[in-house]
Design a protein around this motif. Sequence first.
Motif, PDB file in Angstrom:
ATOM      1  N   CYS A 173       0.829  -1.200   0.000  1.00 12.02           N
ATOM      2  CA  CYS A 173       0.000   0.000   0.000  1.00 12.02           C
ATOM      3  C   CYS A 173       0.865   1.251   0.000  1.00 12.02           C
ATOM      4  O   CYS A 173       1.883   1.306   0.670  1.00 12.02           O
ATOM      5  N   ALA A 174       0.435   2.237  -0.754  1.00 12.44           N
ATOM      6  CA  ALA A 174       1.182   3.484  -0.802  1.00 12.44           C
ATOM      7  C   ALA A 174       1.169   4.150   0.564  1.00 12.44           C
ATOM      8  O   ALA A 174       2.134   4.776   0.985  1.00 12.44           O
ATOM      9  N   ARG A 175       0.048   4.047   1.226  1.00 18.38           N
ATOM     10  CA  ARG A 175      -0.034   4.593   2.573  1.00 18.38           C
ATOM     11  C   ARG A 175      -0.734   3.542   3.415  1.00 18.38           C
ATOM     12  O   ARG A 175      -1.926   3.319   3.248  1.00 18.38           O
ATOM     13  N   CYS A 176       0.066   2.899   4.258  1.00 15.08           N
ATOM     14  CA  CYS A 176      -0.472   1.812   5.088  1.00 15.08           C
ATOM     15  C   CYS A 176      -1.526   2.377   6.034  1.00 15.08           C
ATOM     16  O   CYS A 176      -1.424   3.496   6.524  1.00 15.08           O
ATOM     17  N   ILE A 177      -2.524   1.570   6.277  1.00 17.58           N
ATOM     18  CA  ILE A 177      -3.626   1.971   7.147  1.00 17.58           C
ATOM     19  C   ILE A 177      -3.135   2.395   8.529  1.00 17.58           C
ATOM     20  O   ILE A 177      -3.721   3.248   9.184  1.00 17.58           O
ATOM     21  N   VAL A 178      -2.015   1.815   8.970  1.00 20.92           N
ATOM     22  CA  VAL A 178      -1.518   2.135  10.312  1.00 20.92           C
ATOM     23  C   VAL A 178      -0.903   3.535  10.333  1.00 20.92           C
ATOM     24  O   VAL A 178      -0.687   4.112  11.383  1.00 20.92           O
ATOM     25  N   GLU A 179      -0.635   4.040   9.148  1.00 22.80           N
ATOM     26  CA  GLU A 179      -0.033   5.372   9.093  1.00 22.80           C
ATOM     27  C   GLU A 179      -1.044   6.444   8.707  1.00 22.80           C
ATOM     28  O   GLU A 179      -0.686   7.578   8.429  1.00 22.80           O
ATOM     29  N   LYS A 180      -2.295   6.080   8.659  1.00 23.64           N
ATOM     30  CA  LYS A 180      -3.327   7.081   8.373  1.00 23.64           C
ATOM     31  C   LYS A 180      -3.820   7.654   9.691  1.00 23.64           C
ATOM     32  O   LYS A 180      -4.110   6.889  10.615  1.00 23.64           O
ATOM     33  N   ASN A 181      -3.917   8.942   9.761  1.00 27.44           N
ATOM     34  CA  ASN A 181      -4.390   9.498  11.029  1.00 27.44           C
ATOM     35  C   ASN A 181      -5.668  10.322  10.907  1.00 27.44           C
ATOM     36  O   ASN A 181      -6.134  10.900  11.879  1.00 27.44           O
ATOM     37  N   VAL A 182      -6.218  10.388   9.700  1.00 24.60           N
ATOM     38  CA  VAL A 182      -7.531  11.022   9.574  1.00 24.60           C
ATOM     39  C   VAL A 182      -8.458  10.036   8.871  1.00 24.60           C
ATOM     40  O   VAL A 182      -8.544  10.049   7.654  1.00 24.60           O
ATOM     41  N   PRO A 183      -9.135   9.148   9.541  1.00 28.75           N
ATOM     42  CA  PRO A 183      -9.097   8.966  10.989  1.00 28.75           C
ATOM     43  C   PRO A 183      -7.911   8.091  11.393  1.00 28.75           C
ATOM     44  O   PRO A 183      -7.276   7.462  10.547  1.00 28.75           O
ATOM     45  N   GLN A 184      -7.667   8.075  12.676  1.00 29.12           N
ATOM     46  CA  GLN A 184      -6.625   7.208  13.219  1.00 29.12           C
ATOM     47  C   GLN A 184      -7.223   5.814  13.383  1.00 29.12           C
ATOM     48  O   GLN A 184      -7.963   5.557  14.328  1.00 29.12           O
ATOM     49  N   TRP A 185      -6.907   4.924  12.452  1.00 32.67           N
ATOM     50  CA  TRP A 185      -7.504   3.592  12.494  1.00 32.67           C
ATOM     51  C   TRP A 185      -6.940   2.781  13.644  1.00 32.67           C
ATOM     52  O   TRP A 185      -7.630   2.019  14.294  1.00 32.67           O
ATOM     53  N   ILE A 186      -5.624   2.887  13.819  1.00 34.67           N
ATOM     54  CA  ILE A 186      -4.936   2.004  14.758  1.00 34.67           C
ATOM     55  C   ILE A 186      -4.086   2.877  15.684  1.00 34.67           C
ATOM     56  O   ILE A 186      -3.371   3.756  15.217  1.00 34.67           O
ATOM     57  N   SER A 187      -4.187   2.611  16.961  1.00 36.32           N
ATOM     58  CA  SER A 187      -3.390   3.365  17.928  1.00 36.32           C
ATOM     59  C   SER A 187      -1.911   3.192  17.609  1.00 36.32           C
ATOM     60  O   SER A 187      -1.449   2.102  17.293  1.00 36.32           O
ATOM     61  N   THR A 188      -1.165   4.300  17.697  1.00 36.51           N
ATOM     62  CA  THR A 188       0.263   4.248  17.353  1.00 36.51           C
ATOM     63  C   THR A 188       1.099   3.681  18.481  1.00 36.51           C
ATOM     64  O   THR A 188       2.249   3.329  18.276  1.00 36.51           O
ATOM     65  N   ALA A 189       0.537   3.644  19.666  1.00 34.22           N
ATOM     66  CA  ALA A 189       1.318   3.218  20.818  1.00 34.22           C
ATOM     67  C   ALA A 189       1.634   1.732  20.711  1.00 34.22           C
ATOM     68  O   ALA A 189       0.785   0.931  20.357  1.00 34.22           O
TER      69      ALA A 189
END
Lengths: 268, 337, 281, 658
Positions: A173-189
């Motif tokens: 993926c060009a932009r992995c879902i984990v790196e999308k923050n609008v919305p934040q799909w997955i907590s970064t912690a």
Amino acid sequence: MSTSEAIRADAARLLAEGRAKLVIGYRARGPHRAPAFVSDPAGVDVLIYDNLCKQNLAVYLRKPEVRSRGPVAVVAPPAVMRSLVVLAAESQLTEATVLAVGPDAYHGVLDLAGAAALLKEKYADLAPSPELLEALAKLDAMSPQERARFWTDQFAKCTRCYACRAACPLCYCARCIVEKNVPQWISTAAAQHGNFAWQIIRAFHQAGRCTLCGACEAACPQGIPLMLLNLALSEEVAKQFGEKPGYDPAAKPVIGSWKPDDDQGFVR
Amino acid sequence: MKILDADKLPDLAAVLAAAGYRVVAPVRDGAQVRMAEWKPGLAIDAGPIPANSVKEFLFPRCEVIARYSLDGDSFAPQPAPVDAPKTAVLAVRPCDAAAMVALDKVFNWEYRDDAWNARREATTLVALVCAAADDECFCTSVGGAPDARLGADAVLRCADGASKFILEALGEKGQALLAAAAGVLADGDARPDPPASVPVRFDSKAVTDWCGENFESPLWRDLGLACLGCGSCAYACPVCHCFDIQDEGTRSEAVRLRNWDTCGLALFTQHSGGHNPRPDQAARWRQRVMHKFRYFVERFGGLACTGCGRCARLCPARLAISQVCREIDEARKAAAK
Amino acid sequence: MTIAIYQSAMMNIVLARDEAPDVRTLRLQFADEADRVRFFQKYRVGMFGLYGVPGAGESAFCVASPPTRTGYVECTFRRTGRVTAAIRDREVGQAVTFRGPYGNSFPIESWKGRAIVFIAGGIGLPPIRSVIWNVLDRPGDFGPVTIVYGARTVADLVYKDELADWGARPDVKLVTAVDPGGETPDWKGQVGFVPFVLDHAAPPGAGAVALVCGPPIMIKFTLPVLLKLGFAPKDVYTTLENRMKCGVGQCGRCNVGSTYVCRDGPVFTLDQLRHMPAADM
Amino acid sequence: MARIGVFICHCGENIARTVDCAAVAAAAAKMPGVVHSADYKYMCSDPGQQMIRQAIAEKKLTGAVVGACSPRMHEPTFRRAAAEAGLNPYLLEMANLREHCSWVHEDRAAATAKAIDLVRVMVEKVKRNRSLYPIRVPIEPTALVVGGGIAGIQAALDIAGGGKKVILVERGPSIGGHMARLSETFPTLDCSQCILTPRMVEAASHPNITLMTYSEVEAVEGFVGNFQVTIRRKAKYVDWSKCTGCGDCWAKCPARKIPSEFDARLGARTAIYRPFPQAVPNKPVIDREHCIMLTKGKCGACAKACQRGAVNFKDQDELVKVKVGAVVLATGFDLWDHSAYGEYGAGKFADVIDGFQFERLASASGPTGGEIRRPSDGQVPRTVVFIQCCGSRDEKVGKAYCSKICCMYTAKHGMLYKHKVHDGRAIVFYMDIRAAGKGYEEFIRRAVEADGVEYVRGRVSRIYRRTDGKLIVRGADTLAGRAVTVEADMVVLADAVVPRSGGEKLAQLFGVGYDTDGFYSEAHPKLRPVETAAAGVFLAGACQSPKDIPDSVAQASAAAAKVLGLFARPELEREPVVARVNENTCVHCRACIQACPYGAVEDHEIRDRKGHLVRTVARVNEGLCQGCGTCVAICRSGCIDLEGFTDEQVFSEIATLE
């Protein structure tokens, strides 16, 4: 002629004829095997092939740095070939020259269709290792609570370095879902909630596509048994849809397509 | 001389735990040995080099650095206390101990990082002289040694043919630990085993010099091809310390988190407008090597690499910074002739 | 104990103004007087801060108001992502977090008596607006001021009221321009790209100081014009805006070579940039 | 800056009985971004709508939330009110406080708390809404009718009568469908062909109708208002422009024993044939499977016989592309194959026949000239057993549903038999009699009382053939509570009505849903009975469910009305709730393209200014997209958003509940 010698000869020929601008194969680094990128026929001597060559080189065919070099040839054991076939099915790859290596033989230079045909003919029943199957059986035998505990402990180790993603040829993926923050799909912690979400979502994104090459688990610096997860989903897909990815370059995505005879028992 | 039988490391851990230490020690976990919080009953395996560094116990991979309560559109800061438990790290490798000294500089460079300093203060590092090394070890190439003491508060050394350990305090924290562990330590004599031999693989000074002149070298492009851009090396590295700051929250609370990050990822430097000053993996590999062997030297007077070799052991593509450095060194020598 | 370096001040929004599409200016007042005093003890033009909304995050941008106006802090930003969208959604009377000031500053004390030329494109004006006001707030300290400011379209020009003020002042020579095609029927300024307009305006360069801020492409074509006009590379200043997270030299993403933009910058001279690797100049 | 208005409706007592509406309004007033909050007894009433309009204008609202009933009920009402006040209608959202709250809860305090949550969720969403504008699509005012039975003919005639062009596609050589095969029709017993033939001729000669018989739909592209349909004109091997339908050719055809489909295999036809004398068009085709010339390469008798030289053995299938704005599917039905019933002879007894075969036996144009003679030996059967519900209402072997028309046609068959064989016995085994239709119950009574058809309530358990050819029918009379054995000469099974074969494939081409039995699904079983989930595709007749002639005709006219309604405007306004691909992050894995049930996601090539291909991405065709969200769900990297339901909006709804 040994497999390594045959690969070198073919690589040199492909480069000399201009059919490939870059050959991706394996080389030795001490007792280890590392990827080799050869663009000059004179440089093919570094190429080797033996049973230590485990890395899935198909991952490089998605890299812009590699693609910009021109046509690429890749040394491909069955695991790599299957990845290439999935990439082709997902329209990520229109052509690639494959130096097809089997566990017992060298099959020479093939195109994608040739690799798919070879897979079907010779490597249709590639099975996971007995150890892995045994581990999965153990996991299946657990109660849901025990299984949740098992994965909680495993995922607790995840540092969210995303090496699993980087090593996987199918994570493109060009932009992995984990790196999308609008919305934040997955907590970064790197904590239970986000780790669980990350691992499960990644596993589901691979369901029906994963060819069980093992690159993710090999890449995980934390020793998380990712193949257990992949295998569990893979078996489920096979059971539900009778599909084994990586054999048909024209295959439709299992999870994204529908057949009239799909089990619809869940609807009721 | 304080002596401990080779099989008594769990006893040492137990007595320290009883004395109020959080004990971190190398523990077997599947195919790996990992530095982990020790719990009674766990065996300690000081043989292999742990897969992870000790960094995460001083600089956690995820940490709350600010906390706010939210109410509609208004918010109020709340305390975000630093978690700095009194910790003893057993059998930390000399390369890891030395790395903590490098990180001391980063976290006190003009701005002092309270969290790092508090945990550093609360942690006693008991180094283990390496009795064996593997082909990825290169501490001696970057100014370290298998028996180096930099950063250690106490030292464990194998003795009498690996049947015993000699435990020696190096400072106040080490002495306090020895005092707490007195119950399991015997007084006596033992002959220290020789440390592992780690060959010098390259001249780090030469690498530092070369980096100053070769920002545009084609070497980077070739390295960039093989590098997958995963964060494995940086997360395993004891000196790598790059991090991200992210907010997360619910309707009633928001936390500001500091998470490990790595220069190997494409998004690390990408501007919100799309421009990326490190646009490809080659640029990112260069940054990693340059940072360790040049920029860190310029800013802090030392290398940001202690030769632990974890990055190479864990690299999915089996890239090794030591190999790169050796090639640089050799290329430089060849050019000089 | 909390980590002091990440403790933010609470700032209340006292004024909000839309400058251009997606561009907004906020005037912020410190909720705590001690924070205000601490800020203005340290603040010099060119420094930046980290503005934030809890739950959304922090974003680094310049302080757009001068240290001569000590009652407030102003910032002007473009909405590009999650954080800037959250800040933009804040209204007058609500709060944002702020920490700073960070970074170095323009050495304006060394410019006393010298002519100063400000060159900005689009959203590049805010970082030097603080300098403009600082200079104008100290009449007699500096030589003549020239401001060359261009944007893609008339709508994209920021600080439209202030542009009018500056244009009316006898001590300022203001040249405004929009890219060809970006003009409106009643546009009274120039039409053309900034380097071209600058060349045309031809302020004397020898001994003068230039501040350039704008998109990389504008800066790239402006620098040769400045050299042609006689500006010395050590007297041409710009400010870099690399991605930042910590602001204090630790997180590792803003560096260009061994230069940390958050610590050693954001203000650099053309001379310095020339010695930095791959600084996109 | 958000300025949201909240309007809480009591719905009379519907909501207010369980939810403290004033408390909800008060709580909403304190929500971030809310600048106006009110409650009212009937928000959908004129004064209620006026409140909304006024607040929008006076408070300069940037969004509104109406807490009331289901948006399916009044969303259009409130959005219209918002639009009248100058607020983009898509900046108004509804919180469902009735179906989702007051109607399903009893505890007032808990329901009120939930109502507040529901409102807050929508407030958070509406803050992130953006103005949307209807998508306008030009309409091609030509309709495609698939299926030339009575339903298709009626739909075509009504649309053509409304002044719009129609293309009527029929798979067989003639239009007319099953109705042309019937002898008489219930409940009036008028001659089926007599009432149908004028319609067939009218359809063939109507200037607005283009007839395409012996043709099938091959491919469908496009969307409502703009379908491009590829039609395969099967090779007829007869040039119809030359043919006069004189019949010389089929008179000479040596292949004479081909079972006639029209006569339900009771009669025979030739290889070059017209299905029946009243066929429209009244011209033959060559059945390529049976033609000796086409299979063996020699014969040509018909070509020799044809004085106009119309026979052309080199004829080829032809693909014709047509552009249409709407489609009516009227593909009709088949009879269920009763060979699944082993106890009824598994289809092996020649004298156990189905309803169509009886129709042909009774028809004056049929193989027996209208005399009831049994197929095995041509004798007139003295006892005929009719078995209803053969395959219908039998979940185990047949179909779960009632085929609806069998009760009536069986009564008709009994009557027709009694009319022709006065001393014969007609015995009907039935489960129930379902005669709900105008004149239907009377018709049944007439069969029993006036014509002496014997009705036995019960199931037939077995039919076997005695050596003398008699069919022994064993069953139960459940009313009398005894076993019954009948020695019958012929048995007529009322086989279940099933959709036409190949119907699934056609449905997939048009993106129309179908149920497990293969009947096409209407968009709503009550309120949208002739529409389908595919916009611009309508249903008529038995392809949707078993129907008799009056029902089929009525639905055909309804479908025609829908088509004419659609064609009444030059442009189509479509809900802008469509999917959008973020082309910056799309990697073109094509999962969405393959998953879209409407074929609405397409490959899109991004080219630079010089025309060089930069990369290919997925793009949503707004005209085709139905906003179902399948592509949104399938996109792994989350780069597809559904307008009005973006990930950001939905997440904000969830987040505010945490």
